[in-house]
Design a protein around this motif. Structure first.
Motif, PDB file in Angstrom:
ATOM      1  N   UNK A   1       0.818  -1.052  -0.041  1.00  0.00           N
ATOM      2  CA  UNK A   1       0.026  -0.131   0.007  1.00  0.00           C
ATOM      3  C   UNK A   1       1.032   1.166  -0.094  1.00  0.00           C
ATOM      4  N   UNK A   2      -0.072   2.555   0.070  1.00  0.00           N
ATOM      5  CA  UNK A   2       1.028   3.634  -0.074  1.00  0.00           C
ATOM      6  C   UNK A   2       1.274   4.249   1.318  1.00  0.00           C
ATOM      7  N   UNK A   3       0.645   3.900   2.539  1.00  0.00           N
ATOM      8  CA  UNK A   3       0.555   4.113   3.774  1.00  0.00           C
ATOM      9  C   UNK A   3       1.370   3.921   4.740  1.00  0.00           C
ATOM     10  N   UNK A   4       2.514   3.145   4.415  1.00  0.00           N
ATOM     11  CA  UNK A   4       3.449   2.361   5.347  1.00  0.00           C
ATOM     12  C   UNK A   4       3.893   3.508   6.492  1.00  0.00           C
ATOM     13  N   UNK A   5       4.040   3.082   7.712  1.00  0.00           N
ATOM     14  CA  UNK A   5       4.763   3.812   8.574  1.00  0.00           C
ATOM     15  C   UNK A   5       6.248   3.738   8.170  1.00  0.00           C
ATOM     16  N   UNK A   6       6.899   5.063   8.781  1.00  0.00           N
ATOM     17  CA  UNK A   6       8.407   4.875   8.536  1.00  0.00           C
ATOM     18  C   UNK A   6       8.991   3.828   9.095  1.00  0.00           C
ATOM     19  N   UNK A   7      10.045   2.984   8.633  1.00  0.00           N
ATOM     20  CA  UNK A   7      10.767   2.034   9.084  1.00  0.00           C
ATOM     21  C   UNK A   7      11.384   2.383  10.349  1.00  0.00           C
ATOM     22  N   UNK A   8      11.935   3.460  10.551  1.00  0.00           N
ATOM     23  CA  UNK A   8      12.765   3.616  11.544  1.00  0.00           C
ATOM     24  C   UNK A   8      11.911   3.694  12.837  1.00  0.00           C
ATOM     25  N   UNK A   9      10.829   4.033  12.724  1.00  0.00           N
ATOM     26  CA  UNK A   9       9.950   4.039  13.755  1.00  0.00           C
ATOM     27  C   UNK A   9       9.309   2.904  14.589  1.00  0.00           C
ATOM     28  N   UNK A  10       9.665   1.782  13.634  1.00  0.00           N
ATOM     29  CA  UNK A  10       8.931   0.589  13.980  1.00  0.00           C
ATOM     30  C   UNK A  10       9.755  -0.241  14.945  1.00  0.00           C
ATOM     31  N   UNK A  11       9.130  -1.120  15.669  1.00  0.00           N
ATOM     32  CA  UNK A  11      10.104  -1.969  16.588  1.00  0.00           C
ATOM     33  C   UNK A  11       9.593  -3.459  16.212  1.00  0.00           C
ATOM     34  N   UNK A  12       8.344  -3.868  16.072  1.00  0.00           N
ATOM     35  CA  UNK A  12       7.838  -5.198  15.882  1.00  0.00           C
ATOM     36  C   UNK A  12       6.836  -5.303  14.690  1.00  0.00           C
ATOM     37  N   UNK A  13       6.753  -6.329  14.406  1.00  0.00           N
ATOM     38  CA  UNK A  13       5.408  -6.805  13.534  1.00  0.00           C
ATOM     39  C   UNK A  13       4.926  -8.330  13.825  1.00  0.00           C
ATOM     40  N   UNK A  14       3.489  -7.915  14.016  1.00  0.00           N
ATOM     41  CA  UNK A  14       2.701  -9.221  14.652  1.00  0.00           C
ATOM     42  C   UNK A  14       1.886  -9.757  13.514  1.00  0.00           C
TER      43      UNK A  14
END
Length: 438
Positions: A158-171
Motif C-alpha cells: 500500500x501507500x501508507x506504510x509507517x516510517x521503518x525507522x519508527x517501527x519495533x515489531x511486526x505481529x
C-alpha cells in the motif's frame, strides 16, 4: 420512558443489524447506550446465537425474546459477563465446527482435505500489526491472497506504510469475525478475534538474511516464513509476504489470542516397531512456487534410509540420487519470486517459495514448512557425475532438519534440472517423535 415491550422490539431489530455487520457507527452506539445498558444487548446476542433449537413457528418473535431473556438473568451478572460468555462460546463453537471439517485427511498429503472450506466457514483472514517504538499500532489488511496445494501466501502492500525507522515489531495474526452470519460472507467492519501466529523484530531488519534484489527492491527473510521488501532508494517498506503451511494453520489462526499464539497439544510418541532397520515408508511432497505459479510439484513415496546413514547428528534420507538420471526432474518455467505493489512490480530471479510436507511411516506429518529459498551458484559435487552446464544449490535449515537440492542449468532447453535432493533429519527430533534412542 419506553415500555419494556418496546425496548425488546428495538433489541430484536438491533440484533439483526449487528449480526449482519451493518451498524458500526459511533452515533449508533451512543443512541443504544442511552436506551438500555450494554448487558441487554449482549444477552440478546447470546440468547439469539445459542438458544435451544426448538421448532415453534407459532410463537411471536417478541414473546420468544421475552422468554429467553427471562430465563437469563441480567441483574445477577457483573458488567461485561454476557459479552465474555458470548465470545468464549463463539470461539468454542467455531473450534468444534472446524474440528469436524478438518477431520478428513487427504491420503496424498497427510493434511486436512478441506482446508479451503475451513477458511470459508470460519471467515478467517490475516492481518499484520506494525508497532512503533512509541507504542502506536498500525493494522494492515492483506492486499493479495494465494491458496496453494499445501500453503497460503498472504501479501500486504500500500501507500501508507509507517516510517521503518519508527517501527519495533511486526505481529502476524489470524482474524475471525466475532459476530458472523454463517450464510453470508464475513465483513471487515465488525469486531474480530485476533490470534497471534508469530512476532517479528523490525529493529535491525537489514541485518536479516538477504534473499535477493532487483532494480527496485531488496527482499529480506525473517523466520518463520516472512518476506519483507524494502525500496532500494528510500529504505522503506514496499511489501510484506507471509508464507503459511496448511499444517495446523487453521488452529494457529483461530484459537490463539492477541498476546499469545495457540499452543499445539503435546506430541504423543508413536511406536517404531523396527528401529534397527532405520527410517522406512516415508513420503515427501514438495512444491516450488511463487504467487500462484508452480515450478515444481512432486510427491516421493516409500522413502527409506539405513540406520548407518548418520552424519553429525542427522539421518540422511536421499530422495533423488545423483547417479540415477531417471530420477532427475525439470523445473517448469523461469524461476523467480514475483512481487507487486500499487505502483511497481517485479521478479527476483532464481528465488521461490518451497513447501515441504514429510509424512512418517504412519502417514502423519513429521516435518512441514513453507519458506522462501534462493538458488546459489555451486561447484560440481565431488561425489557425483560431471554435468554440462552451471550447477546451483538450494538449502533450507531449521530445528527439525535440512533440505539440500542440487540443480544444473541446461542451456539447450533453458531449464533447471534437479539432480539431487537430500533430507537431513535431526536425530533429536526422531527420538522425540518415536520415543526411542536412535
Amino acid at each position: 420512558m419506553l415500555l419494556e415491550l418496546d425496548k425488546l422490539k428495538i433489541i430484536v431489530h438491533l440484533q439483526i443489524n449487528i449480526l449482519q455487520g451493518q451498524v458500526m457507527a459511533v452515533s449508533f452506539r451512543l443512541f443504544t447506550s442511552s436506551l438500555f445498558p450494554p448487558s441487554f444487548i449482549w444477552i440478546r446476542i447470546y440468547s439469539t446465537a445459542f438458544s435451544p433449537k426448538r421448532c415453534n413457528w407459532r410463537i411471536d418473535p417478541v414473546e420468544k425474546t421475552v422468554a429467553s431473556m427471562n430465563a437469563l438473568s441480567v441483574e445477577d451478572k457483573e458488567a461485561g459477563y454476557w459479552k465474555k460468555e458470548y465470545i468464549a462460546k463463539r470461539i468454542a463453537s467455531v473450534k468444534a465446527a472446524l474440528a469436524q471439517v478438518l477431520k478428513l485427511v487427504n491420503p496424498y498429503t497427510g493434511l486436512p482435505a478441506k482446508t479451503k472450506e475451513a477458511l470459508r466457514i470460519s471467515g478467517l483472514g490475516w492481518v499484520i500489526i506494525l508497532k512503533e517504538k512509541s507504542g502506536k499500532e498500525h493494522v494492515m489488511e492483506h492486499a493479495d491472497l494465494y491458496i496453494n496445494h499445501s500453503s497460503v501466501m498472504v501479501v500486504w502492500y500500500g501507500k501508507n506504510w509507517p516510517c521503518l525507522a519508527t517501527l519495533s515489531t511486526l505481529d502476524l495474526c489470524g482474524v475471525t469475525p466475532v459476530l458472523m452470519d454463517w450464510h453470508k460472507p464475513p465483513t471487515k467492519n465488525g469486531p474480530r478475534w485476533p490470534s497471534l501466529i508469530a512476532k517479528y523484530s523490525l529493529s535491525n531488519l537489514t541485518d536479516s538474511t538477504l534473499v535477493g534484489c532487483d532494480r527496485f527492491v531488496r527482499i529480506f527473510h525473517l523466520n518463520p516464513g516472512l518476506l519483507v521488501g524494502l525500496w532500494k532508494r528510500a529504505e522503506e517498506l514496499a511489501f510484506v509476504m507471509a508464507n503459511l503451511h496448511f499444517h495446523h494453520l487453521v488452529e494457529k489462526s483461530t484459537l490463539g489470542s492477541a498476546a499469545l499464539p495457540y499452543e499445539l497439544p503435546p506430541h504423543i510418541p508413536l511406536l517404531d516397531d523396527s528401529p534397527e532397520y532405520g527410517l522406512h515408508g516415508y513420503q515427501l511432497h514438495v512444491d516450488l512456487h511463487s504467487s500462484g505459479t508452480f515450478y515444481l510439484c512432486s510427491t516421493f513415496r516409500n522413502l527409506f534410509t539405513k540406520q548407518g546413514y548418520i552424519e553429525n547428528g542427522y539421518v540422511k534420507l536421499i530422495v533423488i540420487h545423483f547417479q540415477n538420471s531417471t530420477e532427475h526432474l525439470p523445473l517448469i518455467g523461469k524461476v523467480g519470486l514475483s512481487w507487486r505493489t500499487d505502483v511497481f512490480d517485479g521478479c527476483i530471479k532464481s528465488c521461490s517459495v518451497m513447501d515441504v510436507t514429510l509424512l512418517d511411516e504412519y502417514g502423519k506429518p513429521f516435518w512441514c514448512f513453507s519458506s522462501p529459498v534462493c538458488m546459489r551458484s555451486s561447484p560440481n559435487p565431488s561425489d557425483g557425475p560431471y554435468f554440462v552446464g552451471p550447477t546451483y544449490c538450494v538449502d533450507y535449515e531449521d530445528s527439525t532438519g535440512t533440505v539440500h537440492v542440487e540443480l544444473v542449468w541446461i542451456e539447450e532447453t533453458e531449464e533447471y534440472f534437479i539432480v539431487s535432493l537430500v533430507l537431513y533429519l535431526s536425530i533429536a527430533k526422531i527420538n522425540h517423535w518415536f520415543g526411542t534412542q536412535y
